[in-house]
Scaffold this motif. Sequence first.
Motif, PDB file in Angstrom:
ATOM      1  N   THR A   1      42.724  15.628  59.767  1.00  0.00           N
ATOM      2  CA  THR A   1      43.721  16.640  60.081  1.00  0.00           C
ATOM      3  C   THR A   1      43.092  17.997  60.392  1.00  0.00           C
ATOM      4  O   THR A   1      43.809  18.948  60.705  1.00  0.00           O
ATOM      5  N   LEU A  51      50.269  17.942  57.024  1.00  0.00           N
ATOM      6  CA  LEU A  51      50.103  17.278  58.313  1.00  0.00           C
ATOM      7  C   LEU A  51      49.831  15.786  58.129  1.00  0.00           C
ATOM      8  O   LEU A  51      50.359  14.948  58.876  1.00  0.00           O
ATOM      9  N   GLN A  72      53.007  13.931  57.548  1.00  0.00           N
ATOM     10  CA  GLN A  72      53.825  13.825  58.753  1.00  0.00           C
ATOM     11  C   GLN A  72      53.330  12.709  59.667  1.00  0.00           C
ATOM     12  O   GLN A  72      54.127  11.924  60.192  1.00  0.00           O
ATOM     13  N   ILE A  73      52.018  12.612  59.856  1.00  0.00           N
ATOM     14  CA  ILE A  73      51.517  11.574  60.758  1.00  0.00           C
ATOM     15  C   ILE A  73      51.649  10.187  60.122  1.00  0.00           C
ATOM     16  O   ILE A  73      51.886   9.197  60.829  1.00  0.00           O
ATOM     17  N   GLY A 131      46.819  14.124  64.339  1.00  0.00           N
ATOM     18  CA  GLY A 131      47.183  15.516  64.157  1.00  0.00           C
ATOM     19  C   GLY A 131      46.233  16.471  64.850  1.00  0.00           C
ATOM     20  O   GLY A 131      46.497  17.670  64.910  1.00  0.00           O
ATOM     21  N   VAL A 167      50.718  15.217  66.654  1.00  0.00           N
ATOM     22  CA  VAL A 167      51.575  16.006  65.773  1.00  0.00           C
ATOM     23  C   VAL A 167      50.944  17.383  65.595  1.00  0.00           C
ATOM     24  O   VAL A 167      49.852  17.507  65.056  1.00  0.00           O
ATOM     25  N   ARG A 192      55.081  20.656  64.469  1.00  0.00           N
ATOM     26  CA  ARG A 192      55.086  20.679  63.006  1.00  0.00           C
ATOM     27  C   ARG A 192      56.186  21.587  62.465  1.00  0.00           C
ATOM     28  O   ARG A 192      56.417  21.618  61.266  1.00  0.00           O
TER      29      ARG A 192
END
Length: 411
Positions: A249, A261, A264-265, A349, A374, A393
Amino acid sequence: MFNDTWIALAAFFGLLGVLFRQESLVIMSTVLLTVIAVAWLWNRYALRGVLYRRQLSERRAFVGEEVMLSIQVTNGKLLPVAWLKAEDELPTALPLIGDRLAPSHKETVGYLVNLYSLRWRERVTRRFRLSCAQRGFYALGPVRMQASDVFGLFSAAVVDEREDTLIVYPQVLPLEAWNLPPKDPFGNAKAEEPLFADPSRAVGVRDHQPYDGQKHIHWKASARQQRLQVKVYEPTTSPQWIIFLNVNTLPEPLQGSDPVLLEQIVSLAASVASFGVEQKYMVGLMANGSLPRSDQPLKVLPSRSPDHLMHMLEALAAVTAFSTSRMEQLLETESPKLPWGATLIVITGIVSDALLAALLELRAAGRKVALVAVGAEVDREQLRGIPAYTVSRRPLADVGMWQVQEVEAQA
């Protein structure tokens, strides 16, 4: 608590009572020695027959759900347990609802502390609600139990090393929530004319031909027919997706990790995998991150097993930020081993020039590739027809998700 001074004091009172013929001192000494003996015996057997059990309403849950934890303590003997303290280790990532864990010397672990007083053959059950606030592969336990006699003179402790496991899957959302097109998001998914047979799905037998390999011979059928028979396989027509998850990340792995992050991914990868399975695609998962207590990259090959999505979600629940390689290196190593018609979907990311070069090289070689970034910008000019999306994001207050901007989506 008891120490040797108690026995010395009892002996002293007894000696004084005998020397000075004081009956009260002798009685006091006798009572004190009796109490010490009873307390010692009581404490010695206090934890025998005491069982500590955890029961989870669910062994698997998704982020945001609640799980009921039932703690059952049983005294299976005739001797009561006057005082019992249980300190059960629970992950701090699973906070108690309406209660709080006691701090421990471990950063990610707290203590669930309970006090009991149990009669003979009594069973006590207490229930707690756990909030699945973060994905992960969690171990509950061990538990340390400490008991004391009715006089509080002695104490005994035991550690029950048995653990229970709770798997919290990452959040799975429909592709529309990411603003990804729900129909054919990563290029043409229409099944092509099959070139290969699927060796995992035999549908019959036929006579052996000179060009047939020996590994395809059906020996039992050959014995029955008295001539060589080979297996006939069902042709492969299902679209295949291989999701490549980049756990890096930050530009350099040694710089650390961005936990928000990463979550999220991972959630996006779980959403794409779930969508693919719902569409009857064969979906696989690879990552340059490792599982706990392992230094090998995560790998879940495509399968038609009914439990295949569960296996991928479990792998995503457990994957850590520890990177075993860069994404472009993983693509270079693993892509030659994958079916030629599979679509390689990279979820990342960070987007580096080396990663874009690897994707373009795969595309030039005839492989199907796609990119979902992302919080990272993608150079439109460098894509050259590769389906790609950028996921912002920035959280959306109204839906609690992240904005998505389509960069380019053409086969």
